[in-house]
Design a protein around this motif. Structure first.
Motif, PDB file in Angstrom:
ATOM      1  N   GLY A  21       0.807  -1.217   0.000  1.00 14.71           N
ATOM      2  CA  GLY A  21       0.000   0.000   0.000  1.00 14.71           C
ATOM      3  C   GLY A  21       0.841   1.269   0.000  1.00 14.71           C
ATOM      4  O   GLY A  21       2.016   1.259   0.347  1.00 14.71           O
ATOM      5  N   ASP A  22       0.219   2.351  -0.394  1.00 18.60           N
ATOM      6  CA  ASP A  22       0.852   3.670  -0.403  1.00 18.60           C
ATOM      7  C   ASP A  22       0.721   4.258   1.000  1.00 18.60           C
ATOM      8  O   ASP A  22      -0.349   4.707   1.409  1.00 18.60           O
ATOM      9  CB  ASP A  22       0.166   4.565  -1.429  1.00 18.60           C
ATOM     10  CG  ASP A  22       0.810   5.935  -1.552  1.00 18.60           C
ATOM     11  OD1 ASP A  22       1.363   6.446  -0.555  1.00 18.60           O
ATOM     12  OD2 ASP A  22       0.758   6.496  -2.658  1.00 18.60           O
ATOM     13  N   MET A  23       1.816   4.265   1.748  1.00 24.95           N
ATOM     14  CA  MET A  23       1.805   4.682   3.143  1.00 24.95           C
ATOM     15  C   MET A  23       1.307   6.115   3.325  1.00 24.95           C
ATOM     16  O   MET A  23       0.486   6.394   4.190  1.00 24.95           O
ATOM     17  CB  MET A  23       3.216   4.545   3.721  1.00 24.95           C
ATOM     18  CG  MET A  23       3.331   4.985   5.163  1.00 24.95           C
ATOM     19  SD  MET A  23       2.391   3.956   6.295  1.00 24.95           S
ATOM     20  CE  MET A  23       3.134   2.386   5.971  1.00 24.95           C
ATOM     21  N   GLU A  24       1.787   7.032   2.498  1.00 31.43           N
ATOM     22  CA  GLU A  24       1.385   8.436   2.645  1.00 31.43           C
ATOM     23  C   GLU A  24      -0.110   8.628   2.421  1.00 31.43           C
ATOM     24  O   GLU A  24      -0.779   9.318   3.178  1.00 31.43           O
ATOM     25  CB  GLU A  24       2.182   9.323   1.694  1.00 31.43           C
ATOM     26  CG  GLU A  24       3.606   9.564   2.167  1.00 31.43           C
ATOM     27  CD  GLU A  24       4.312  10.615   1.318  1.00 31.43           C
ATOM     28  OE1 GLU A  24       3.660  11.602   0.925  1.00 31.43           O
ATOM     29  OE2 GLU A  24       5.510  10.432   1.072  1.00 31.43           O
ATOM     30  N   LYS A  25      -0.635   8.000   1.371  1.00 30.76           N
ATOM     31  CA  LYS A  25      -2.069   8.130   1.088  1.00 30.76           C
ATOM     32  C   LYS A  25      -2.905   7.465   2.176  1.00 30.76           C
ATOM     33  O   LYS A  25      -3.954   7.981   2.562  1.00 30.76           O
ATOM     34  CB  LYS A  25      -2.413   7.532  -0.269  1.00 30.76           C
ATOM     35  CG  LYS A  25      -2.002   8.401  -1.430  1.00 30.76           C
ATOM     36  CD  LYS A  25      -2.605   7.872  -2.711  1.00 30.76           C
ATOM     37  CE  LYS A  25      -2.076   8.617  -3.900  1.00 30.76           C
ATOM     38  NZ  LYS A  25      -2.841   9.774  -4.254  1.00 30.76           N
ATOM     39  N   LEU A  26      -2.441   6.317   2.668  1.00 32.74           N
ATOM     40  CA  LEU A  26      -3.156   5.615   3.734  1.00 32.74           C
ATOM     41  C   LEU A  26      -3.236   6.494   4.976  1.00 32.74           C
ATOM     42  O   LEU A  26      -4.320   6.688   5.544  1.00 32.74           O
ATOM     43  CB  LEU A  26      -2.464   4.289   4.054  1.00 32.74           C
ATOM     44  CG  LEU A  26      -2.988   3.520   5.269  1.00 32.74           C
ATOM     45  CD1 LEU A  26      -4.473   3.183   5.115  1.00 32.74           C
ATOM     46  CD2 LEU A  26      -2.167   2.253   5.482  1.00 32.74           C
ATOM     47  N   LEU A  27      -2.110   7.035   5.411  1.00 30.67           N
ATOM     48  CA  LEU A  27      -2.102   7.886   6.603  1.00 30.67           C
ATOM     49  C   LEU A  27      -2.949   9.144   6.396  1.00 30.67           C
ATOM     50  O   LEU A  27      -3.653   9.581   7.307  1.00 30.67           O
ATOM     51  CB  LEU A  27      -0.670   8.261   6.987  1.00 30.67           C
ATOM     52  CG  LEU A  27       0.177   7.117   7.543  1.00 30.67           C
ATOM     53  CD1 LEU A  27       1.617   7.569   7.727  1.00 30.67           C
ATOM     54  CD2 LEU A  27      -0.395   6.585   8.848  1.00 30.67           C
ATOM     55  N   GLU A  28      -2.903   9.687   5.190  1.00 31.99           N
ATOM     56  CA  GLU A  28      -3.706  10.868   4.874  1.00 31.99           C
ATOM     57  C   GLU A  28      -5.192  10.560   5.028  1.00 31.99           C
ATOM     58  O   GLU A  28      -5.941  11.318   5.653  1.00 31.99           O
ATOM     59  CB  GLU A  28      -3.398  11.313   3.448  1.00 31.99           C
ATOM     60  CG  GLU A  28      -4.120  12.553   3.002  1.00 31.99           C
ATOM     61  CD  GLU A  28      -3.783  12.912   1.552  1.00 31.99           C
ATOM     62  OE1 GLU A  28      -4.723  13.258   0.818  1.00 31.99           O
ATOM     63  OE2 GLU A  28      -2.597  12.829   1.177  1.00 31.99           O
ATOM     64  N   LYS A  29      -5.633   9.443   4.468  1.00 35.24           N
ATOM     65  CA  LYS A  29      -7.048   9.046   4.551  1.00 35.24           C
ATOM     66  C   LYS A  29      -7.456   8.745   5.993  1.00 35.24           C
ATOM     67  O   LYS A  29      -8.541   9.119   6.424  1.00 35.24           O
ATOM     68  CB  LYS A  29      -7.319   7.814   3.681  1.00 35.24           C
ATOM     69  CG  LYS A  29      -7.217   8.075   2.208  1.00 35.24           C
ATOM     70  CD  LYS A  29      -8.523   8.575   1.675  1.00 35.24           C
ATOM     71  CE  LYS A  29      -8.437   8.633   0.164  1.00 35.24           C
ATOM     72  NZ  LYS A  29      -9.655   9.106  -0.436  1.00 35.24           N
ATOM     73  N   LEU A  30      -6.590   8.046   6.729  1.00 32.20           N
ATOM     74  CA  LEU A  30      -6.905   7.711   8.119  1.00 32.20           C
ATOM     75  C   LEU A  30      -7.075   8.971   8.956  1.00 32.20           C
ATOM     76  O   LEU A  30      -8.038   9.101   9.717  1.00 32.20           O
ATOM     77  CB  LEU A  30      -5.798   6.831   8.725  1.00 32.20           C
ATOM     78  CG  LEU A  30      -5.699   5.402   8.194  1.00 32.20           C
ATOM     79  CD1 LEU A  30      -4.407   4.749   8.680  1.00 32.20           C
ATOM     80  CD2 LEU A  30      -6.917   4.580   8.607  1.00 32.20           C
ATOM     81  N   ASN A  31      -6.144   9.900   8.805  1.00 31.31           N
ATOM     82  CA  ASN A  31      -6.211  11.130   9.591  1.00 31.31           C
ATOM     83  C   ASN A  31      -7.365  12.024   9.171  1.00 31.31           C
ATOM     84  O   ASN A  31      -7.983  12.687  10.007  1.00 31.31           O
ATOM     85  CB  ASN A  31      -4.867  11.864   9.533  1.00 31.31           C
ATOM     86  CG  ASN A  31      -3.868  11.212  10.451  1.00 31.31           C
ATOM     87  OD1 ASN A  31      -3.983  11.278  11.662  1.00 31.31           O
ATOM     88  ND2 ASN A  31      -2.875  10.545   9.878  1.00 31.31           N
ATOM     89  N   LYS A  32      -7.690  12.015   7.906  1.00 32.15           N
ATOM     90  CA  LYS A  32      -8.843  12.790   7.439  1.00 32.15           C
ATOM     91  C   LYS A  32     -10.134  12.222   8.049  1.00 32.15           C
ATOM     92  O   LYS A  32     -11.004  12.964   8.460  1.00 32.15           O
ATOM     93  CB  LYS A  32      -8.912  12.769   5.911  1.00 32.15           C
ATOM     94  CG  LYS A  32      -9.999  13.638   5.352  1.00 32.15           C
ATOM     95  CD  LYS A  32      -9.982  13.662   3.834  1.00 32.15           C
ATOM     96  CE  LYS A  32     -11.111  14.545   3.324  1.00 32.15           C
ATOM     97  NZ  LYS A  32     -11.177  14.548   1.869  1.00 32.15           N
ATOM     98  N   ALA A  33     -10.207  10.896   8.115  1.00 31.19           N
ATOM     99  CA  ALA A  33     -11.409  10.240   8.654  1.00 31.19           C
ATOM    100  C   ALA A  33     -11.625  10.572  10.127  1.00 31.19           C
ATOM    101  O   ALA A  33     -12.762  10.772  10.555  1.00 31.19           O
ATOM    102  CB  ALA A  33     -11.311   8.727   8.465  1.00 31.19           C
ATOM    103  N   ILE A  34     -10.535  10.647  10.881  1.00 29.20           N
ATOM    104  CA  ILE A  34     -10.721  10.915  12.319  1.00 29.20           C
ATOM    105  C   ILE A  34     -10.950  12.396  12.602  1.00 29.20           C
ATOM    106  O   ILE A  34     -11.389  12.751  13.689  1.00 29.20           O
ATOM    107  CB  ILE A  34      -9.567  10.363  13.172  1.00 29.20           C
ATOM    108  CG1 ILE A  34      -8.243  11.040  12.848  1.00 29.20           C
ATOM    109  CG2 ILE A  34      -9.463   8.854  13.020  1.00 29.20           C
ATOM    110  CD1 ILE A  34      -7.128  10.702  13.818  1.00 29.20           C
ATOM    111  N   ASP A  35     -10.647  13.251  11.634  1.00 33.13           N
ATOM    112  CA  ASP A  35     -10.905  14.676  11.783  1.00 33.13           C
ATOM    113  C   ASP A  35     -12.356  15.030  11.500  1.00 33.13           C
ATOM    114  O   ASP A  35     -12.834  16.085  11.897  1.00 33.13           O
ATOM    115  CB  ASP A  35     -10.006  15.503  10.846  1.00 33.13           C
ATOM    116  CG  ASP A  35      -8.594  15.636  11.375  1.00 33.13           C
ATOM    117  OD1 ASP A  35      -8.371  15.409  12.583  1.00 33.13           O
ATOM    118  OD2 ASP A  35      -7.694  15.959  10.580  1.00 33.13           O
ATOM    119  N   GLU A  36     -13.049  14.146  10.798  1.00 30.87           N
ATOM    120  CA  GLU A  36     -14.448  14.434  10.412  1.00 30.87           C
ATOM    121  C   GLU A  36     -15.403  14.186  11.553  1.00 30.87           C
ATOM    122  O   GLU A  36     -15.203  13.442  12.428  1.00 30.87           O
ATOM    123  CB  GLU A  36     -14.834  13.557   9.208  1.00 30.87           C
ATOM    124  CG  GLU A  36     -14.043  13.920   7.987  1.00 30.87           C
ATOM    125  CD  GLU A  36     -14.318  13.010   6.798  1.00 30.87           C
ATOM    126  OE1 GLU A  36     -14.908  11.929   6.961  1.00 30.87           O
ATOM    127  OE2 GLU A  36     -13.930  13.393   5.695  1.00 30.87           O
TER     128      GLU A  36
END
Length: 66
Positions: free
Chosen positions: A51-66
């Motif tokens: 997996g693409d680590m940067e994109k994964l972390l970006e999506k995870l952090n975006k999800a918890i900010d919502e």
């Protein structure tokens, strides 16, 4: 943007899912094994799935900010 991240690559997948249940779908979307690989760090398990680590972390952090 990156300075406010809560989820980091060294965190254990099961710990992240337990704290933020909505992240399980993101791990699935990225092909990260949250069952057998859940006891390992995001970095280790994501690397095994290619997996693409940067994109994964970006999506995870975006999800918890919502």
């Amino acid at each position: 943007m990156g300075e406010n991240k809560v989820i980091t690559k060294d965190m254990i997948i099961n710990d992240v899912i337990q704290k933020y249940s909505k992240t399980i779908g993101i791990f699935k979307d990225f092909g990260v094994d949250s069952c057998c690989g859940g006891g390992f760090s995001i970095e280790k398990t994501a690397a095994m799935s290619g997996g693409d680590m940067e994109k994964l972390l970006e999506k995870l952090n975006k999800a918890i900010d919502e």
